[in-house]
Design an enzyme around this catalytic site. Structure first.
Site, PDB file in Angstrom:
ATOM      1  N   GLU A 113       0.854  -1.193   0.000  1.00 25.59           N
ATOM      2  CA  GLU A 113       0.000   0.000   0.000  1.00 25.59           C
ATOM      3  C   GLU A 113       0.886   1.237   0.000  1.00 25.59           C
ATOM      4  OE1 GLU A 113      -3.702  -0.275   2.455  1.00 25.59           O
ATOM      5  OE2 GLU A 113      -2.786  -2.086   3.193  1.00 25.59           O
ATOM      6  N   ASP A 220     -16.128   8.789  21.223  1.00 25.04           N
ATOM      7  CA  ASP A 220     -16.626   8.798  22.610  1.00 25.04           C
ATOM      8  C   ASP A 220     -15.497   8.706  23.645  1.00 25.04           C
ATOM      9  OD1 ASP A 220     -19.037   8.743  21.283  1.00 25.04           O
ATOM     10  OD2 ASP A 220     -19.548   6.696  21.851  1.00 25.04           O
ATOM     11  N   HIS A 241      -8.852   9.263   3.684  1.00 25.29           N
ATOM     12  CA  HIS A 241      -8.444   8.210   2.744  1.00 25.29           C
ATOM     13  C   HIS A 241      -8.686   8.738   1.340  1.00 25.29           C
ATOM     14  CE1 HIS A 241      -7.981   4.436   0.669  1.00 25.29           C
ATOM     15  NE2 HIS A 241      -7.644   3.837   1.797  1.00 25.29           N
ATOM     16  N   ARG A 288      -0.686   8.896   2.205  1.00 28.93           N
ATOM     17  CA  ARG A 288      -2.088   9.296   2.041  1.00 28.93           C
ATOM     18  C   ARG A 288      -2.336  10.792   2.086  1.00 28.93           C
ATOM     19  NH1 ARG A 288      -5.255   4.783   5.444  1.00 28.93           N
ATOM     20  NH2 ARG A 288      -4.704   3.181   3.934  1.00 28.93           N
ATOM     21  N   HIS A 349     -11.168   9.280   7.512  1.00 26.28           N
ATOM     22  CA  HIS A 349     -10.924   7.840   7.628  1.00 26.28           C
ATOM     23  C   HIS A 349     -10.328   7.437   8.966  1.00 26.28           C
ATOM     24  CE1 HIS A 349     -10.011   3.851   6.132  1.00 26.28           C
ATOM     25  NE2 HIS A 349      -8.713   4.001   6.388  1.00 26.28           N
ATOM     26  N   ARG A 384      -0.633   8.518   9.472  1.00 27.73           N
ATOM     27  CA  ARG A 384      -0.480   7.071   9.673  1.00 27.73           C
ATOM     28  C   ARG A 384      -0.117   6.362   8.369  1.00 27.73           C
ATOM     29  NH1 ARG A 384      -4.365   2.529   9.252  1.00 27.73           N
ATOM     30  NH2 ARG A 384      -5.672   4.076   8.236  1.00 27.73           N
TER      31      ARG A 384
END
Ligand code: FAD
Ligand code: SIN
Length: 518
Positions: A113, A220, A241, A288, A349, A384
């Site tokens: 990826e 939350d 994303h 990304r 994302h 990330r």
């Protein structure tokens, strides 16, 4: 009502369930989930789980790729821990029943990826998370000592504040004694007392109008810990994303895995240009943040609502074999990916920041741990690297579990905790107040705090968010609790943290890109 457990696990994704399985031999465990056990971001994961398994890959390469994606903000020691411990934790997942695709010679079929210099992603077709979630649920259901509470919503964690003590943010001496939990079927708030509590509540994609995250992802855990005066960091780094399927009314937005680009698919604009090389020499496989910004820029230049992903040059049988879910989904909307271009847009994302934890998943609140997307371990930094989050979750849930077991005897159940106060509350007169504020909040975040930011937009976002914050807090104080109201309150807290941290960062870095500081 009151319940007592040694370990309270809030969340039933990979972080929560893997922790529960680890501690189950050492005490009674409650796993609470606000929906069904399998309604998690984990179950949606497509591409896979990143780990070094064999040559020519090695730990150094995975560490460097993670550091580069993180734009210098990742903590190298933490990156090293995750990269080096991930293979053992993944073997554990396999021993619990999770299956990953193999080649004919018995080696793992490793995918690639964006941002990865090697093929290193273990996967189960294009539905890896579903497979992991399935295996974990099966194991948890068969494990003595774990009690599962579905449709139970954690409203707030319990600290000395609930005993009427003044808890200050700068004072590290806060202790967690469990959580107040709303049973969504009976609408009673139950006091869950515990010696150790893990927040594994996942991300907050629903802060934005378009997200790949299921409806449970409302931040939350971060909001609860923030209200309890725990430390939250790096919330400005919201990962979009690059390739969600463009289908405006669908929620969540369906993901077209980055593994499809890893397999050779190309991004094209409406002029048919393979535009990503204009933005980065790695083209479609840049990290990304860069790809999402490249797409955003092309859409703005050409005035388009989306760009395209082109798979038509790839071997059609293999494409269908490797990505059966994506193939079927696109076909159901009239796109045969072996022949047609797929319309795609970026979508919120992943939350890179969260509850700040140390190397054992400990927050700054005693007896309170966090793991998974809710936690900020230092791994992701400003962006990330794809497929690192599932690995991070298993590594940190293991570390947290080991620490919680070692220190269990130092913690006690606190019997002085009062029940949740419902005095003066009634059913909200109009649900539209909640649904309207929910939509406004998502609009504010999408319009002013998206992929490209500015001081002006952030200031405007803050002013508007303050209005719905005040309205929602008033409603919360006088209402009988409901899931929608609690989620709205949490998302507003999360939105506030994203905006505040974005305003404080006077530079463009990783996922935080501002036209005022380039
Ligand atoms: P989750 O799996 O989201 O679980 C959260 C749990 O907390 C749920 O059970 C939820 O009900 C519960 N919960 C939340 N709030 C409350 C509350 N107040 N009270 C009670 N329960 C609560 N990462 C990868 O590494 N590889 C991939 O290929 C990949 N693909 C992805 C594809 C998609 C479409 C998405 C959305 C994400 C993907 N990710 C991927 C990211 C990854 O899936 C998540 O970061 C990870 O699964 C988070 O796991 P978690 O256990 O922290 O949270
Ligand atoms: C994907 O399959 O593209 C998602 C991977 C991830 O978010 O890590």
């Amino acid at each position: 009502m009151r319940e007592e457990f040694d370990f309270l696990v809030i969340g039933s994704g990979i972080a929560g369930l893997s922790f529960a399985l680890k501690v189950a031999n050492n005490g009674r465990v409650a796993v609470i989930s606000k929906a069904k056990l399998d309604e998690t971001n984990t179950a949606y994961a497509q591409g896979g789980i990143a780990a070094v398994t064999n040559n020519p890959d090695n730990y150094e390469k995975h560490i460097e790729d993670t550091m580069i994606a993180g734009d210098g903000v990742s903590n190298r020691d933490i990156v090293k821990i995750v990269v080096e411990e991930a293979p053992e934790r993944i073997n554990e997942l396999i021993s619990w029943g999770a299956e990953f695709d193999k080649n004919q010679d018995g080696t793992y079929d490793l995918a690639r990826e964006g941002g990865h210099s090697e093929h290193r992603i273990l996967h189960h077709k294009d539905s890896t998370g579903f497979e992991i979630q399935r295996a974990l649920i099966q194991k948890v259901r068969n494990t003595k000592n774990i009690e599962v509470f579905e449709n139970h919503f954690a409203v707030d964690i319990i600290t000395q504040h609930h005993l009427g003590k003044d808890v200050r943010r700068s004072n590290a001496d806060i202790t967690c004694y469990g959580a107040y939990v709303l049973n969504l079927d009976t609408r009673n708030v139950i006091t869950f007392l515990s010696k150790k509590t893990l927040i594994a509540t996942g991300g907050s994609g629903n802060s934005y109008q378009t997200t790949t995250n299921p409806v449970i992802a409302t931040g939350d855990g971060v909001a609860m810990v923030y209200r309890a005066k725990g430390t939250i960091e790096n919330m400005e780094f919201v990962q979009f994303h690059p390739t969600a399927l463009y289908n405006p009314d669908e929620k969540p937005a369906f993901l077209i895995s980055e593994a499809v680009r890893g397999y050779g698919a190309k991004l094209k604009n409406s002029l048919g240009e393979d535009f990503m090389f204009k933005y980065d020499e790695r083209g479609c496989l840049a990290s990304r943040d860069i790809v999402a910004r490249g797409i955003d820029s092309e859409m703005k230049i050409l005035g388009d609502d989306h760009v395209y992903l082109d798979c038509t040059h790839l071997p059609s049988d293999e494409l269908k074999e490797k990505f059966p879910m994506i193939y079927e989904k696109c076909l159901s909307l009239g796109y045969d990916i072996t022949k047609d271009l797929i319309p795609v847009i970026p979508a919120a994302h992943y939350q890179c920041g969260g509850i700040k934890v140390d190397t054992f998943g400990r927050s700054n609140i005693h007896n309170l741990y966090a793991s998974g997307e809710a936690a900020s371990t230092g791994l992701h930094g400003a962006n990330r690297l794809a497929s690192n989050s599932l690995s991070e979750a298993v590594v940190f849930s293991h570390r947290a579990a080991m620490n919680a077991i070692d220190t269990l005897n130092e913690s006690v159940i606190n019997y002085q905790i009062p029940v949740w106060n419902i005095e003066g509350t009634s059913h909200p007169e109009e649900m539209v107040l909640i649904t309207q504020n929910y939509k406004e909040m998502q609009m504010i975040m999408s319009n002013y705090v998206g992929i490209v930011r500015s001081d002006l937009r952030l200031d405007r976002a803050l002013r508007r968010l303050e209005i719905i914050y005040t309205e929602t807090e008033e409603l919360f104080k006088k209402s009988i609790l409901s899931r929608k109201l609690c989620e709205l309150r949490n998302l507003i807290n999360v939105g506030y943290l994203i905006i505040k941290m974005a305003r404080n960062r006077k530079e463009s870095l990783g996922l935080h890109y501002t036209i005022d500081y380039q």
